[in-house]
Design a protein around this motif. Structure first.
Motif, PDB file in Angstrom:
ATOM      1  N   ASN A 211       0.901  -1.139   0.000  1.00 35.57           N
ATOM      2  CA  ASN A 211       0.000   0.000   0.000  1.00 35.57           C
ATOM      3  C   ASN A 211       0.943   1.192   0.000  1.00 35.57           C
ATOM      4  O   ASN A 211       2.089   1.060   0.423  1.00 35.57           O
ATOM      5  N   LEU A 212       0.513   2.323  -0.478  1.00 32.14           N
ATOM      6  CA  LEU A 212       1.455   3.441  -0.574  1.00 32.14           C
ATOM      7  C   LEU A 212       1.566   4.192   0.747  1.00 32.14           C
ATOM      8  O   LEU A 212       2.427   5.048   0.914  1.00 32.14           O
TER       9      LEU A 212
ATOM     10  N   GLY B  25      -8.577   7.959   7.229  1.00 38.69           N
ATOM     11  CA  GLY B  25      -8.779   8.648   5.955  1.00 38.69           C
ATOM     12  C   GLY B  25      -7.515   8.697   5.123  1.00 38.69           C
ATOM     13  O   GLY B  25      -7.547   8.563   3.906  1.00 38.69           O
ATOM     14  N   MET B  26      -6.373   8.849   5.779  1.00 37.65           N
ATOM     15  CA  MET B  26      -5.103   8.926   5.049  1.00 37.65           C
ATOM     16  C   MET B  26      -4.822   7.618   4.325  1.00 37.65           C
ATOM     17  O   MET B  26      -4.337   7.589   3.206  1.00 37.65           O
ATOM     18  N   ASP B  27      -5.108   6.515   4.988  1.00 38.87           N
ATOM     19  CA  ASP B  27      -4.899   5.203   4.366  1.00 38.87           C
ATOM     20  C   ASP B  27      -5.785   5.034   3.149  1.00 38.87           C
ATOM     21  O   ASP B  27      -5.378   4.462   2.148  1.00 38.87           O
ATOM     22  N   LEU B  28      -7.002   5.524   3.250  1.00 42.37           N
ATOM     23  CA  LEU B  28      -7.952   5.327   2.144  1.00 42.37           C
ATOM     24  C   LEU B  28      -7.492   6.056   0.894  1.00 42.37           C
ATOM     25  O   LEU B  28      -7.596   5.538  -0.211  1.00 42.37           O
TER      26      LEU B  28
ATOM     27  N   GLU C 247      -6.511   4.253  -2.713  1.00 40.64           N
ATOM     28  CA  GLU C 247      -7.043   4.611  -4.032  1.00 40.64           C
ATOM     29  C   GLU C 247      -5.898   4.657  -5.049  1.00 40.64           C
ATOM     30  O   GLU C 247      -5.999   4.112  -6.143  1.00 40.64           O
ATOM     31  N   LYS C 248      -4.774   5.259  -4.652  1.00 36.06           N
ATOM     32  CA  LYS C 248      -3.625   5.348  -5.574  1.00 36.06           C
ATOM     33  C   LYS C 248      -3.038   3.972  -5.858  1.00 36.06           C
ATOM     34  O   LYS C 248      -2.670   3.655  -6.985  1.00 36.06           O
ATOM     35  N   ALA C 249      -2.949   3.144  -4.819  1.00 37.89           N
ATOM     36  CA  ALA C 249      -2.392   1.793  -5.006  1.00 37.89           C
ATOM     37  C   ALA C 249      -3.272   0.994  -5.964  1.00 37.89           C
ATOM     38  O   ALA C 249      -2.778   0.237  -6.808  1.00 37.89           O
TER      39      ALA C 249
ATOM     40  N   SER D   6     -15.631  -1.675   0.486  1.00 38.68           N
ATOM     41  CA  SER D   6     -16.387  -2.312  -0.605  1.00 38.68           C
ATOM     42  C   SER D   6     -16.570  -1.346  -1.776  1.00 38.68           C
ATOM     43  O   SER D   6     -16.746  -1.778  -2.908  1.00 38.68           O
ATOM     44  N   ASP D   7     -16.477  -0.032  -1.512  1.00 38.74           N
ATOM     45  CA  ASP D   7     -16.580   0.955  -2.596  1.00 38.74           C
ATOM     46  C   ASP D   7     -15.442   0.835  -3.610  1.00 38.74           C
ATOM     47  O   ASP D   7     -15.539   1.334  -4.725  1.00 38.74           O
ATOM     48  N   PHE D   8     -14.324   0.210  -3.209  1.00 36.56           N
ATOM     49  CA  PHE D   8     -13.195   0.076  -4.139  1.00 36.56           C
ATOM     50  C   PHE D   8     -13.433  -1.041  -5.167  1.00 36.56           C
ATOM     51  O   PHE D   8     -12.632  -1.233  -6.074  1.00 36.56           O
ATOM     52  N   ARG D   9     -14.496  -1.799  -4.994  1.00 33.28           N
ATOM     53  CA  ARG D   9     -14.875  -2.854  -5.953  1.00 33.28           C
ATOM     54  C   ARG D   9     -13.783  -3.916  -6.146  1.00 33.28           C
ATOM     55  O   ARG D   9     -13.528  -4.380  -7.254  1.00 33.28           O
ATOM     56  N   GLU D  10     -13.114  -4.250  -5.072  1.00 36.60           N
ATOM     57  CA  GLU D  10     -12.189  -5.381  -5.045  1.00 36.60           C
ATOM     58  C   GLU D  10     -12.627  -6.256  -3.874  1.00 36.60           C
ATOM     59  O   GLU D  10     -13.357  -5.800  -2.996  1.00 36.60           O
TER      60      GLU D  10
END
Ligand SMILES: Nc1ncnc2c1ncn2[C@@H]1O[C@H](COP(=O)(O)OP(=O)(O)OP(=O)(O)O)[C@@H](O)[C@H]1O
Ligand SMILES: [Mg+2]
Length: 222
Positions: A13-14, A121-124, A128-130, A170-174
């Motif tokens: 993860n970044l 929030g920072m992780d999220l 998204e970038k990862a 779940s919003d990341f669709r993975e």
């Protein structure tokens, strides 16, 4: 089912401090019950290598650090990884944070991208970038690999963020994996140079890691 083809699992993860190393060491150790595992420490910080220094992990730890410095370095790093594949059923790669290029390199050959995300929030944002890098890798490879598993990590269900993390992910669709809760035993296992299954067998932390490793095995068997 134990896979016969060597599988590469990239843990990344970044965002720094998202539990990448804790997950990489423990999942690798749980997988070692099912075949030879090489754990690759790709992070120059060397945390996974330090964890294995006492020789108490059930996996071989190889330091193959990679800095984000260009295609030639990536190619050399990738060929070392491919060479390791021959000697193991599973290669688990602990990736550094902040280095998109290193993550991209790993995703060119990984079967599975394991992405720990803590309820912050920072992780999220970093996640998204990862996942953008993941989708680029799938496009380049022209298929559904690498598969991906988002793992809620260091989860404290007493907090709202901890209770809501699965819904948010779940919003990341993975695929969203079994969660790993915040447990002091994970911190102390590092100090003892052991994985959670040796340090605190049958503890909640151990049971959660085994559940995660079972999902990982099923995913990479495809
Ligand atoms: N499930 C957990 N419960 C409690 N503490 C945890 C858990 N997972 C990780 N930690 C602690 O959180 C800190 C960061 O974990 P870790 O080193 O695994 O993250 P990382 O993503 O590899 O960090 P870095 O980006 O620096 O490589 C460590 O002190 C670790 O012991
Ligand atoms: Mg780390």
């Amino acid at each position: 089912m134990t896979s016969t083809t060597p599988r590469i699992i990239a843990v990344g993860n970044l965002k720094g401090g998202s539990s990448k190393t804790t997950l990489a060491v423990n999942v690798a150790s749980a997988l070692a019950e099912h075949g030879a595992v090489v754990l690759v420490d790709a992070d120059a910080q060397g945390t996974a290598a330090a964890w294995g220094e006492a020789g108490k992990l059930p996996v071989a730890v190889q330091s193959i650090p990679l800095a984000d410095d260009g295609q030639a370095a990536f190619a050399a790093w990738l060929s070392k990884l491919v060479a390791l594949k021959a000697s193991a059923a599973f290669v688990v790669v602990d990736l550094p944070p902040n280095l998109g290029g290193v993550t991209t390199a790993a995703l060119t050959i990984a079967d599975l991208f394991l992405v720990p995300v803590t309820p912050s929030g920072m992780d999220l944002r970093a996640t998204e970038k990862a996942l953008q890098l993941l989708r680029q890798a799938r496009q380049v490879r022209g298929g559904e690999k690498p598969f991906a598993l988002l793992v809620p990590s260091r989860v404290d269900r007493r907090t709202a963020a901890g209770r809501e993390i699965e819904g948010v992910l779940s919003d990341f669709r993975e695929q969203v994996g079994p969660a790993i809760s915040a447990r002091a035993a994970h911190v102390d296992a590092f100090g003892a140079g052991q994985w959670i299954g040796a340090y605190a067998p049958r503890s909640v932390g151990h049971v959660e890691i085994e559940a995660l490793a079972a999902v990982v095995r099923r995913m990479v068997a495809r």
